[in-house]
Design an enzyme around this catalytic site. Sequence first.
Site, mmCIF file in Angstrom:
data_model
loop_
_atom_site.group_PDB
_atom_site.id
_atom_site.type_symbol
_atom_site.label_atom_id
_atom_site.label_comp_id
_atom_site.label_asym_id
_atom_site.label_seq_id
_atom_site.Cartn_x
_atom_site.Cartn_y
_atom_site.Cartn_z
ATOM 1 N N CYS A 12 30.656 52.481 51.489
ATOM 2 C CA CYS A 12 31.489 53.214 50.540
ATOM 3 C C CYS A 12 30.617 54.088 49.662
ATOM 4 O O CYS A 12 29.401 53.933 49.621
ATOM 5 C CB CYS A 12 32.252 52.241 49.656
ATOM 6 S SG CYS A 12 33.282 51.101 50.588
ATOM 7 N N GLY A 37 32.400 57.306 53.418
ATOM 8 C CA GLY A 37 33.650 56.615 53.707
ATOM 9 C C GLY A 37 34.791 57.595 53.795
ATOM 10 O O GLY A 37 34.971 58.415 52.898
ATOM 11 N N ASN A 68 30.351 49.179 46.233
ATOM 12 C CA ASN A 68 29.787 49.498 47.547
ATOM 13 C C ASN A 68 28.925 48.310 47.978
ATOM 14 O O ASN A 68 28.026 47.916 47.242
ATOM 15 C CB ASN A 68 28.923 50.765 47.442
ATOM 16 C CG ASN A 68 28.173 51.091 48.737
ATOM 17 O OD1 ASN A 68 27.143 51.743 48.707
ATOM 18 N ND2 ASN A 68 28.685 50.650 49.868
ATOM 19 N N GLY A 69 29.233 47.761 49.137
ATOM 20 C CA GLY A 69 28.463 46.609 49.625
ATOM 21 C C GLY A 69 29.391 45.576 50.217
ATOM 22 O O GLY A 69 30.512 45.892 50.624
ATOM 23 N N TYR A 100 20.393 56.501 58.686
ATOM 24 C CA TYR A 100 21.656 57.130 59.080
ATOM 25 C C TYR A 100 22.563 57.510 57.926
ATOM 26 O O TYR A 100 23.141 58.595 57.915
ATOM 27 C CB TYR A 100 22.407 56.183 60.035
ATOM 28 C CG TYR A 100 23.819 56.620 60.320
ATOM 29 C CD1 TYR A 100 24.069 57.704 61.166
ATOM 30 C CD2 TYR A 100 24.905 55.975 59.736
ATOM 31 C CE1 TYR A 100 25.376 58.121 61.412
ATOM 32 C CE2 TYR A 100 26.209 56.395 59.984
ATOM 33 C CZ TYR A 100 26.431 57.461 60.825
ATOM 34 O OH TYR A 100 27.709 57.870 61.062
HETATM 35 P P1 AMP Z 1 26.675 54.189 69.723
HETATM 36 O O1 AMP Z 1 27.448 54.890 70.730
HETATM 37 O O2 AMP Z 1 27.466 53.028 69.191
HETATM 38 O O3 AMP Z 1 25.326 53.788 70.135
HETATM 39 O O4 AMP Z 1 26.555 55.179 68.494
HETATM 40 C C1 AMP Z 1 25.351 55.594 67.982
HETATM 41 C C2 AMP Z 1 25.654 56.701 67.014
HETATM 42 O O5 AMP Z 1 26.449 56.218 65.935
HETATM 43 C C3 AMP Z 1 24.415 57.298 66.428
HETATM 44 O O6 AMP Z 1 24.505 58.655 66.729
HETATM 45 C C4 AMP Z 1 24.520 57.104 64.938
HETATM 46 O O7 AMP Z 1 24.319 58.360 64.340
HETATM 47 C C5 AMP Z 1 25.921 56.651 64.691
HETATM 48 N N1 AMP Z 1 26.009 55.485 63.810
HETATM 49 C C6 AMP Z 1 25.105 54.555 63.534
HETATM 50 N N2 AMP Z 1 25.593 53.622 62.694
HETATM 51 C C7 AMP Z 1 26.848 53.980 62.410
HETATM 52 C C8 AMP Z 1 27.897 53.441 61.589
HETATM 53 N N3 AMP Z 1 27.720 52.314 60.917
HETATM 54 N N4 AMP Z 1 29.061 54.108 61.532
HETATM 55 C C9 AMP Z 1 29.254 55.216 62.242
HETATM 56 N N5 AMP Z 1 28.328 55.773 63.033
HETATM 57 C C10 AMP Z 1 27.133 55.168 63.134
#
Ligand code: AMP
Length: 501
Positions: A2, A28, A101-102, A257
């Site tokens: 968040c 978020g 947030n958390g 990220y």
């Molecule tokens: P995946 O297909 O699940 O391996 O997605 C990896 C991608 O999701 C990477 O490009 C990251 O930029 C992104 N990513 C990593 N963590 C999150 C998260 N918690 N929520 C949304 N996207 C994420």
Amino acid sequence: MCGIIGIIGHEPVNQALYDGLTVLQHRGQDAAGIVTSDGRKLYLRRENGLVKDVFHDRHMQMLQGNMGVGHVRYPTAGSSSSAEAQPFYVNSPYGISLAHNGNLTNAHVLKKELYRQDRRQINTDSDSEILLNIFAQELSRQNALHVTAEDIFAAVSGVHRRCKGAYAVIAMLTRDGVVGFRDPNGIRPLVYGVRESAKGKEYMFASESVALDVQGYRLVRDVEPGEAIFINLNGQVFSRQCADNPKYATCIFEYVYFARPDSIIDNVFVHKARMRMGRKMAERVMREWPDHDIDVVIPIPDTSRTSSLEMAYTLGVPYREGFIKNRYIGRTFIMPGQAKRQKSVRQKLNPLALEFKGKNVMLVDDSIVRGTTSGEIVQMARDAGANKVYFASASPAIKFPNIYGIDMPAAKELIAHDRTEEEVAAAIGVDRLFYLSLEDLVQAVSKGNPRLKDFDCSVFTGNYVTGENGDYFTELEALRNDAQKTKRENDMAAIDICDSA
Ligand code: AMP
């Protein structure tokens, strides 16, 4: 995950909170809320949706007063009900509104305790409502008509004693002021800043410094782990360390990220940390594969652009944008169901065939979570005519769930959970795969601030700084798997239909 913001100033804060929330929208997209106070009454608007859709003219006009708190929400294990949109409010004592947030990891225990011991009823599944009630309960131990900074610090110490997990918090006391505090490990970020106005100083708390920048606030500093900062209606600032054993264990995934590259978290420029990640990736490739045949480095937009550019530069090979992103669809990760996720990757990214045809391409992403995006993208690169497809993840293999507020799937659904590097490479279909080592990642971040020695790296190591184990993860697994997520979505759809009937 968040985003939170709080402002206390001399002019109406509704527009500034709205603008701040749009800057924090990447944290978020599920729900948004603002609460303001004119020193006597509070005004609240919260609903599911993006900031631009939640607030209309009539809401903005209603949000009166010179202080307020805002929140953008991204659900983790809880439901997506609009009843869980924040800020939450409790009227006793002093009328407290709170944005969090958390994630609290002892929420179940606290919920029971609040009812049995403190006679407080919790109305949602949100741990943030629990956190608010713990804070309120601790504050109600003080008995004065007007709350003092000392009272607030005593209450925050009580929160630290009772709550476990991650919490960056901004709370408003309707007649008194705004307080920001961070859990004793500082897992989630929180900064505060100041600006001069004709009528005096105005203050802002925010999850990320970028929210300060865009509104002309100067970053004063991070709220320290365990610390509380209270700013009253007269603009006086009080701060106190409220934890017994505070330490920095910032979530390293913020740098990988989550955070915007133009933010500074715990004194580290996120952009520079990502550049260092890219440089270290290149050094690893050169060390382990000195005679590599990479023709071009291609980022998977958006986050990995910074690290890819630096990686290409260090390797001495061209950097090219090979995927064009459609900016008008949502993130894929939060959509439940594997099939939907796969479809949405194709909708979101389209390859520029001329950058792939006949080349050995090094694709770079910030992380590999489920492997859905990576697998699809590798296939797209091949379909576009790539000769060989290599892949670099600018963070180590994600093997364990996040319990501090990041939406990560159940451990079983993480592609690297029970696979070796070679097996992940085979599963996503690449000719060669490189992960950044944890040591390199930690160095890339801590170079920006040598005070940062420890981080929360639990998604890579399985070591949780607040000591969770066993049963907690069994429950979490049950809540987070795809089947559960789909069920919750369907339940919510049913509720929405009932509501609108
Ligand atoms: P995946 O297909 O699940 O391996 O997605 C990896 C991608 O999701 C990477 O490009 C990251 O930029 C992104 N990513 C990593 N963590 C999150 C998260 N918690 N929520 C949304 N996207 C994420």
